[in-house]
Design an enzyme around this catalytic site. Structure first.
Site, PDB file in Angstrom:
ATOM      1  N   TYR A  50       0.817  -1.216   0.000  1.00  0.00           N
ATOM      2  CA  TYR A  50       0.000   0.000   0.000  1.00  0.00           C
ATOM      3  C   TYR A  50       0.856   1.274   0.000  1.00  0.00           C
ATOM      4  O   TYR A  50       0.370   2.334   0.427  1.00  0.00           O
ATOM      5  CB  TYR A  50      -0.940   0.003   1.201  1.00  0.00           C
ATOM      6  CG  TYR A  50      -2.170  -0.880   1.026  1.00  0.00           C
ATOM      7  CD1 TYR A  50      -3.100  -0.628   0.024  1.00  0.00           C
ATOM      8  CD2 TYR A  50      -2.426  -1.941   1.903  1.00  0.00           C
ATOM      9  CE1 TYR A  50      -4.232  -1.406  -0.128  1.00  0.00           C
ATOM     10  CE2 TYR A  50      -3.564  -2.727   1.764  1.00  0.00           C
ATOM     11  CZ  TYR A  50      -4.463  -2.457   0.746  1.00  0.00           C
ATOM     12  OH  TYR A  50      -5.603  -3.212   0.600  1.00  0.00           O
ATOM     13  N   PHE A  58      -5.412   7.400   6.623  1.00  0.00           N
ATOM     14  CA  PHE A  58      -5.875   6.061   7.008  1.00  0.00           C
ATOM     15  C   PHE A  58      -4.798   4.993   6.867  1.00  0.00           C
ATOM     16  O   PHE A  58      -5.068   3.814   7.105  1.00  0.00           O
ATOM     17  CB  PHE A  58      -7.125   5.676   6.205  1.00  0.00           C
ATOM     18  CG  PHE A  58      -6.946   5.729   4.703  1.00  0.00           C
ATOM     19  CD1 PHE A  58      -6.358   4.672   4.021  1.00  0.00           C
ATOM     20  CD2 PHE A  58      -7.389   6.830   3.976  1.00  0.00           C
ATOM     21  CE1 PHE A  58      -6.199   4.716   2.639  1.00  0.00           C
ATOM     22  CE2 PHE A  58      -7.229   6.868   2.589  1.00  0.00           C
ATOM     23  CZ  PHE A  58      -6.640   5.808   1.924  1.00  0.00           C
ATOM     24  N   ARG A  86     -13.640  -4.909 -10.403  1.00  0.00           N
ATOM     25  CA  ARG A  86     -14.073  -3.743  -9.617  1.00  0.00           C
ATOM     26  C   ARG A  86     -15.595  -3.677  -9.533  1.00  0.00           C
ATOM     27  O   ARG A  86     -16.159  -3.304  -8.492  1.00  0.00           O
ATOM     28  CB  ARG A  86     -13.514  -2.454 -10.225  1.00  0.00           C
ATOM     29  CG  ARG A  86     -11.998  -2.375 -10.095  1.00  0.00           C
ATOM     30  CD  ARG A  86     -11.437  -1.042 -10.545  1.00  0.00           C
ATOM     31  NE  ARG A  86     -11.775   0.027  -9.612  1.00  0.00           N
ATOM     32  CZ  ARG A  86     -11.192   0.199  -8.434  1.00  0.00           C
ATOM     33  NH1 ARG A  86     -10.263  -0.638  -8.015  1.00  0.00           N
ATOM     34  NH2 ARG A  86     -11.529   1.197  -7.663  1.00  0.00           N
ATOM     35  N   THR A  92     -15.728   1.269  -2.693  1.00  0.00           N
ATOM     36  CA  THR A  92     -14.791   1.074  -1.578  1.00  0.00           C
ATOM     37  C   THR A  92     -15.508   1.101  -0.236  1.00  0.00           C
ATOM     38  O   THR A  92     -15.243   0.277   0.637  1.00  0.00           O
ATOM     39  CB  THR A  92     -13.714   2.184  -1.600  1.00  0.00           C
ATOM     40  OG1 THR A  92     -13.086   2.175  -2.888  1.00  0.00           O
ATOM     41  CG2 THR A  92     -12.670   1.958  -0.531  1.00  0.00           C
ATOM     42  N   ARG A 103     -18.851  -6.186  -1.639  1.00  0.00           N
ATOM     43  CA  ARG A 103     -18.766  -5.313  -0.465  1.00  0.00           C
ATOM     44  C   ARG A 103     -20.135  -5.051   0.142  1.00  0.00           C
ATOM     45  O   ARG A 103     -20.277  -4.981   1.372  1.00  0.00           O
ATOM     46  CB  ARG A 103     -18.043  -4.014  -0.825  1.00  0.00           C
ATOM     47  CG  ARG A 103     -16.518  -4.229  -0.911  1.00  0.00           C
ATOM     48  CD  ARG A 103     -15.837  -3.081  -1.569  1.00  0.00           C
ATOM     49  NE  ARG A 103     -14.378  -3.170  -1.480  1.00  0.00           N
ATOM     50  CZ  ARG A 103     -13.553  -2.562  -2.332  1.00  0.00           C
ATOM     51  NH1 ARG A 103     -14.038  -1.822  -3.318  1.00  0.00           N
ATOM     52  NH2 ARG A 103     -12.256  -2.680  -2.190  1.00  0.00           N
ATOM     53  N   ASN A 113     -13.364  -3.849   4.483  1.00  0.00           N
ATOM     54  CA  ASN A 113     -14.234  -3.842   3.293  1.00  0.00           C
ATOM     55  C   ASN A 113     -14.067  -5.073   2.406  1.00  0.00           C
ATOM     56  O   ASN A 113     -14.315  -5.025   1.206  1.00  0.00           O
ATOM     57  CB  ASN A 113     -14.084  -2.530   2.509  1.00  0.00           C
ATOM     58  CG  ASN A 113     -12.732  -2.383   1.836  1.00  0.00           C
ATOM     59  OD1 ASN A 113     -11.806  -3.130   2.141  1.00  0.00           O
ATOM     60  ND2 ASN A 113     -12.630  -1.436   0.925  1.00  0.00           N
ATOM     61  N   HIS A 116      -9.806  -6.329  -1.867  1.00  0.00           N
ATOM     62  CA  HIS A 116      -9.044  -5.311  -2.588  1.00  0.00           C
ATOM     63  C   HIS A 116      -8.966  -5.721  -4.048  1.00  0.00           C
ATOM     64  O   HIS A 116      -8.867  -6.913  -4.344  1.00  0.00           O
ATOM     65  CB  HIS A 116      -7.608  -5.184  -2.044  1.00  0.00           C
ATOM     66  CG  HIS A 116      -6.700  -4.428  -2.975  1.00  0.00           C
ATOM     67  ND1 HIS A 116      -6.644  -3.062  -2.980  1.00  0.00           N
ATOM     68  CD2 HIS A 116      -5.879  -4.858  -3.974  1.00  0.00           C
ATOM     69  CE1 HIS A 116      -5.798  -2.669  -3.927  1.00  0.00           C
ATOM     70  NE2 HIS A 116      -5.320  -3.741  -4.542  1.00  0.00           N
TER      71      HIS A 116
HETATM   72  P1  CMP Z   1      -8.370  -0.953  -0.935  1.00  0.00           P
HETATM   73  O1  CMP Z   1      -8.989  -1.151  -2.276  1.00  0.00           O
HETATM   74  O2  CMP Z   1      -7.717  -2.138  -0.321  1.00  0.00           O
HETATM   75  O3  CMP Z   1      -7.300   0.227  -1.044  1.00  0.00           O
HETATM   76  C1  CMP Z   1      -6.934   0.999   0.092  1.00  0.00           C
HETATM   77  C2  CMP Z   1      -7.845   0.791   1.263  1.00  0.00           C
HETATM   78  O4  CMP Z   1      -7.821   1.804   2.237  1.00  0.00           O
HETATM   79  C3  CMP Z   1      -9.279   0.751   0.796  1.00  0.00           C
HETATM   80  O5  CMP Z   1      -9.514  -0.449   0.069  1.00  0.00           O
HETATM   81  C4  CMP Z   1     -10.026   0.909   2.121  1.00  0.00           C
HETATM   82  O6  CMP Z   1     -10.247  -0.334   2.769  1.00  0.00           O
HETATM   83  C5  CMP Z   1      -9.045   1.725   2.976  1.00  0.00           C
HETATM   84  N1  CMP Z   1      -9.540   3.061   3.276  1.00  0.00           N
HETATM   85  C6  CMP Z   1      -9.811   3.559   4.495  1.00  0.00           C
HETATM   86  N2  CMP Z   1     -10.237   4.829   4.429  1.00  0.00           N
HETATM   87  C7  CMP Z   1     -10.249   5.158   3.108  1.00  0.00           C
HETATM   88  C8  CMP Z   1     -10.604   6.338   2.392  1.00  0.00           C
HETATM   89  N3  CMP Z   1     -11.030   7.436   3.011  1.00  0.00           N
HETATM   90  N4  CMP Z   1     -10.497   6.302   1.037  1.00  0.00           N
HETATM   91  C9  CMP Z   1     -10.050   5.213   0.387  1.00  0.00           C
HETATM   92  N5  CMP Z   1      -9.694   4.072   1.021  1.00  0.00           N
HETATM   93  C10 CMP Z   1      -9.804   4.039   2.372  1.00  0.00           C
END
Ligand code: CMP
Length: 140
Positions: A50, A58, A86, A92, A103, A113, A116
């Protein structure tokens, strides 16, 4: 076009025992699992994966969540795999996710969530290579 994308079933969904249900959705949508493994990520592995989110507020919570239990990581192959995956995942934030998406059905919060997925073809190649050496991806 025939594409590959990187998919992760996150610790919350693994704990809920819905790995098979999620794989079934991929298969029914025409996405083939071409690489797969269960893994409890180290902090370093999660931070590296990440890295693009390093400066986001976050980030620390995201990394802690992703190392809270094992995940299941897969490369999926199919026509328009990045977008198709997606669409299967939904938004998300599960509050915004359309009914019938992974989701909407399995996620509890924007942090927990369930899944990914790569957001672009370019990132898909980077993310697949992060977790799978080329010899562990099985074209079929
Ligand atoms: P993911 O697709 O795994 O990519 C980054 C992750 O950060 C996202 O899913 C969410 O689970 C987490 N996340 C937490 N807060 C936020 C936010 N404000 N915007 C985007 N992702 C977030």
């Amino acid at each position: 076009a025939l594409e590959r994308t990187l998919s992760i079933i996150k610790p919350d969904a693994v704990a809920k025992n819905v790995i098979g249900e999620i794989y079934t959705r991929f298969e029914k949508a025409g996405l083939k699992v071409v690489a797969s493994k269960m893994k409890h990520l180290s902090k370093q592995e999660a931070e590296g994966f990440y890295a693009v989110h390093r400066e986001r507020p976050f980030f620390a919570a995201l990394v802690e969540f992703m190392i809270s239990g094992p995940v299941v990581i897969q490369a999926l192959q199919g026509e328009n795999a990045v977008l198709k995956h997606r669409e299967l995942m939904g938004a998300t934030n599960p509050k915004d996710a359309a009914p019938g998406t992974i989701r909407a059905d399995f996620a509890d919060s924007i942090d927990a969530n369930a899944v990914h997925g790569s957001d672009s073809l370019e990132n898909a190649a980077i993310e697949i290579a992060y977790f799978f050496p080329g010899t562990d991806v099985y074209a079929r």
